[in-house]
Design a protein around this motif. Structure first.
Motif, PDB file in Angstrom:
ATOM      1  N   SER A   7      92.684 -26.038   7.497  1.00 42.93           N
ATOM      2  CA  SER A   7      92.871 -27.283   8.252  1.00 42.93           C
ATOM      3  C   SER A   7      94.265 -27.322   8.886  1.00 42.93           C
ATOM      4  CB  SER A   7      92.685 -28.494   7.331  1.00 42.93           C
ATOM      5  OG  SER A   7      91.366 -28.532   6.834  1.00 42.93           O
ATOM      6  N   VAL A  67      86.023 -30.601   9.123  1.00 44.81           N
ATOM      7  CA  VAL A  67      85.303 -30.132   7.937  1.00 44.81           C
ATOM      8  C   VAL A  67      85.620 -28.641   7.799  1.00 44.81           C
ATOM      9  CG1 VAL A  67      83.077 -29.958   6.773  1.00 44.81           C
ATOM     10  CG2 VAL A  67      83.457 -31.788   8.433  1.00 44.81           C
ATOM     11  N   ALA A  68      86.300 -28.276   6.741  1.00 48.30           N
ATOM     12  CA  ALA A  68      86.756 -26.890   6.583  1.00 48.30           C
ATOM     13  C   ALA A  68      86.084 -26.238   5.387  1.00 48.30           C
ATOM     14  CB  ALA A  68      88.272 -26.862   6.395  1.00 48.30           C
ATOM     15  N   GLN A  69      85.487 -25.107   5.635  1.00 43.99           N
ATOM     16  CA  GLN A  69      84.940 -24.272   4.564  1.00 43.99           C
ATOM     17  C   GLN A  69      85.237 -22.836   4.985  1.00 43.99           C
ATOM     18  OE1 GLN A  69      80.655 -24.229   4.118  1.00 43.99           O
ATOM     19  NE2 GLN A  69      80.782 -23.694   1.950  1.00 43.99           N
ATOM     20  N   ARG A  72      85.158 -20.865   8.075  1.00 44.49           N
ATOM     21  CA  ARG A  72      84.764 -21.689   9.205  1.00 44.49           C
ATOM     22  C   ARG A  72      85.376 -23.077   9.144  1.00 44.49           C
ATOM     23  NH1 ARG A  72      78.724 -19.806   8.606  1.00 44.49           N
ATOM     24  NH2 ARG A  72      78.727 -18.046  10.039  1.00 44.49           N
ATOM     25  N   ILE A  73      85.558 -23.650  10.336  1.00 42.55           N
ATOM     26  CA  ILE A  73      85.979 -25.038  10.407  1.00 42.55           C
ATOM     27  C   ILE A  73      85.228 -25.705  11.555  1.00 42.55           C
ATOM     28  CG2 ILE A  73      87.989 -24.604  11.918  1.00 42.55           C
ATOM     29  CD1 ILE A  73      89.473 -26.755  10.163  1.00 42.55           C
ATOM     30  N   ALA A  74      84.838 -26.951  11.346  1.00 41.25           N
ATOM     31  CA  ALA A  74      84.191 -27.742  12.395  1.00 41.25           C
ATOM     32  C   ALA A  74      85.030 -28.980  12.621  1.00 41.25           C
ATOM     33  CB  ALA A  74      82.778 -28.135  11.968  1.00 41.25           C
ATOM     34  N   SER A  75      85.034 -29.466  13.839  1.00 41.48           N
ATOM     35  CA  SER A  75      85.778 -30.693  14.100  1.00 41.48           C
ATOM     36  C   SER A  75      85.081 -31.542  15.138  1.00 41.48           C
ATOM     37  CB  SER A  75      87.207 -30.392  14.569  1.00 41.48           C
ATOM     38  OG  SER A  75      87.214 -30.028  15.923  1.00 41.48           O
ATOM     39  N   ARG A  76      85.334 -32.828  15.048  1.00 42.87           N
ATOM     40  CA  ARG A  76      84.985 -33.743  16.128  1.00 42.87           C
ATOM     41  C   ARG A  76      86.290 -34.109  16.811  1.00 42.87           C
ATOM     42  NH1 ARG A  76      81.675 -39.283  15.332  1.00 42.87           N
ATOM     43  NH2 ARG A  76      79.925 -37.859  15.504  1.00 42.87           N
ATOM     44  N   ALA A  95      81.299 -31.732  23.531  1.00 45.10           N
ATOM     45  CA  ALA A  95      80.775 -31.634  22.170  1.00 45.10           C
ATOM     46  C   ALA A  95      80.595 -30.166  21.793  1.00 45.10           C
ATOM     47  CB  ALA A  95      79.453 -32.380  22.058  1.00 45.10           C
ATOM     48  N   ALA A  96      80.074 -29.395  22.751  1.00 41.75           N
ATOM     49  CA  ALA A  96      79.862 -27.977  22.484  1.00 41.75           C
ATOM     50  C   ALA A  96      81.191 -27.294  22.191  1.00 41.75           C
ATOM     51  CB  ALA A  96      79.179 -27.318  23.672  1.00 41.75           C
ATOM     52  N   ILE A  99      82.433 -27.760  18.694  1.00 41.88           N
ATOM     53  CA  ILE A  99      81.751 -26.874  17.758  1.00 41.88           C
ATOM     54  C   ILE A  99      82.228 -25.446  17.933  1.00 41.88           C
ATOM     55  CG2 ILE A  99      79.491 -25.894  17.210  1.00 41.88           C
ATOM     56  CD1 ILE A  99      78.354 -28.696  17.741  1.00 41.88           C
ATOM     57  N   LEU A 100      82.502 -25.099  19.181  1.00 34.10           N
ATOM     58  CA  LEU A 100      83.008 -23.757  19.457  1.00 34.10           C
ATOM     59  C   LEU A 100      84.209 -23.427  18.585  1.00 34.10           C
ATOM     60  CD1 LEU A 100      83.765 -21.233  21.350  1.00 34.10           C
ATOM     61  CD2 LEU A 100      85.239 -22.884  22.494  1.00 34.10           C
ATOM     62  N   LYS A 102      85.077 -23.907  15.702  1.00 37.42           N
ATOM     63  CA  LYS A 102      84.900 -23.319  14.380  1.00 37.42           C
ATOM     64  C   LYS A 102      84.593 -21.838  14.503  1.00 37.42           C
ATOM     65  CE  LYS A 102      80.108 -24.690  13.848  1.00 37.42           C
ATOM     66  NZ  LYS A 102      79.276 -25.766  13.369  1.00 37.42           N
ATOM     67  N   ARG A 103      84.026 -21.450  15.665  1.00 33.24           N
ATOM     68  CA  ARG A 103      83.728 -20.035  15.860  1.00 33.24           C
ATOM     69  C   ARG A 103      84.998 -19.284  16.221  1.00 33.24           C
ATOM     70  NH1 ARG A 103      78.779 -19.396  19.697  1.00 33.24           N
ATOM     71  NH2 ARG A 103      78.689 -17.390  18.641  1.00 33.24           N
TER      72      ARG A 103
ATOM     73  N   VAL B  67      78.898 -26.049   7.750  1.00 35.64           N
ATOM     74  CA  VAL B  67      80.249 -26.042   7.202  1.00 35.64           C
ATOM     75  C   VAL B  67      80.346 -27.229   6.245  1.00 35.64           C
ATOM     76  CG1 VAL B  67      82.711 -26.032   7.729  1.00 35.64           C
ATOM     77  CG2 VAL B  67      81.105 -25.141   9.414  1.00 35.64           C
ATOM     78  N   ALA B  68      80.525 -26.942   4.977  1.00 37.25           N
ATOM     79  CA  ALA B  68      80.506 -28.002   3.961  1.00 37.25           C
ATOM     80  C   ALA B  68      81.871 -28.140   3.300  1.00 37.25           C
ATOM     81  CB  ALA B  68      79.452 -27.690   2.901  1.00 37.25           C
ATOM     82  N   GLN B  69      82.370 -29.347   3.308  1.00 40.11           N
ATOM     83  CA  GLN B  69      83.598 -29.674   2.567  1.00 40.11           C
ATOM     84  C   GLN B  69      83.362 -31.066   1.994  1.00 40.11           C
ATOM     85  OE1 GLN B  69      87.214 -30.259   4.877  1.00 40.11           O
ATOM     86  NE2 GLN B  69      88.510 -29.670   3.159  1.00 40.11           N
TER      87      GLN B  69
END
Lengths: 107, 107
Positions: A7, A67-69, A72-76, A95-96, A99-100, A102-103, B67-69
């Motif tokens: 994060s 959201v971090a795992q 990978r990480i995802a964010s809004r 939005a895409a 999501i990108l 995290k990639r 992605v789970a946290q």
């Protein structure tokens, strides 16, 4: 790498974007980066971002949720900015891109 | 709850959707659920999903990335389905719903 480490690294990446500190982009984005499934590479990614800031001078990336795992990480991301003209991108593109990221950060 | 526990629970939620097992929806979705920032409640959420399956009989939710946290989870869902007519929703809506699910799962 812990979720907190990842994060922190993601926040640093967003800071690079907001500062338009393109010389540091390679610390966060791979040379072979893909965007929406298409390999555009670091230079293509930088050019896209530079174009975004030209079209939207007050562009600022704000992390609303993360959201971090690892790895990978995802964010809004939330945006409150004013494009100069008409944006060419489709409505779903931001939005895409959220999501990108995290990639991008498959570390 | 560990990331693996939360991921398993999310997969069960997606299974409920794919089976259209609406009587089990309340095991995964709060009574006061919000969708894209608007509180539609469990009944509104169920009605929305039922409408989706009416409009898209072969609708199937497939988890492409997760992605789970705990207590949050984010996912990218992929769809390969055929709407019967014209969908009213904007193009970005599916992406937004993928992000919504992590909010549904604030456990």
């Amino acid at each position: 790498m812990t979720p907190d480490d990842l994060s922190a690294r993601y926040r640093d990446y967003i800071d690079v974007l907001n500062r338009q500190d393109w010389d540091r982009l390679n610390q966060h984005v791979a040379a072979s980066v893909c965007h929406n499934g298409r390999q555009i590479g670091l230079e293509g990614y930088r050019a896209m971002l530079e174009g975004d800031f030209q079209a939207i001078p007050d562009l600022r990336f704000e992390i609303a949720l993360m959201v971090a795992q690892p790895p990978r990480i995802a964010s809004r991301l939330s945006f409150d900015c004013t494009p100069l003209g008409t944006l060419v991108r489709p409505a779903g593109s931001w939005a895409a891109r959220a999501i990108l990221r995290k990639r991008v950060l498959h570390l």
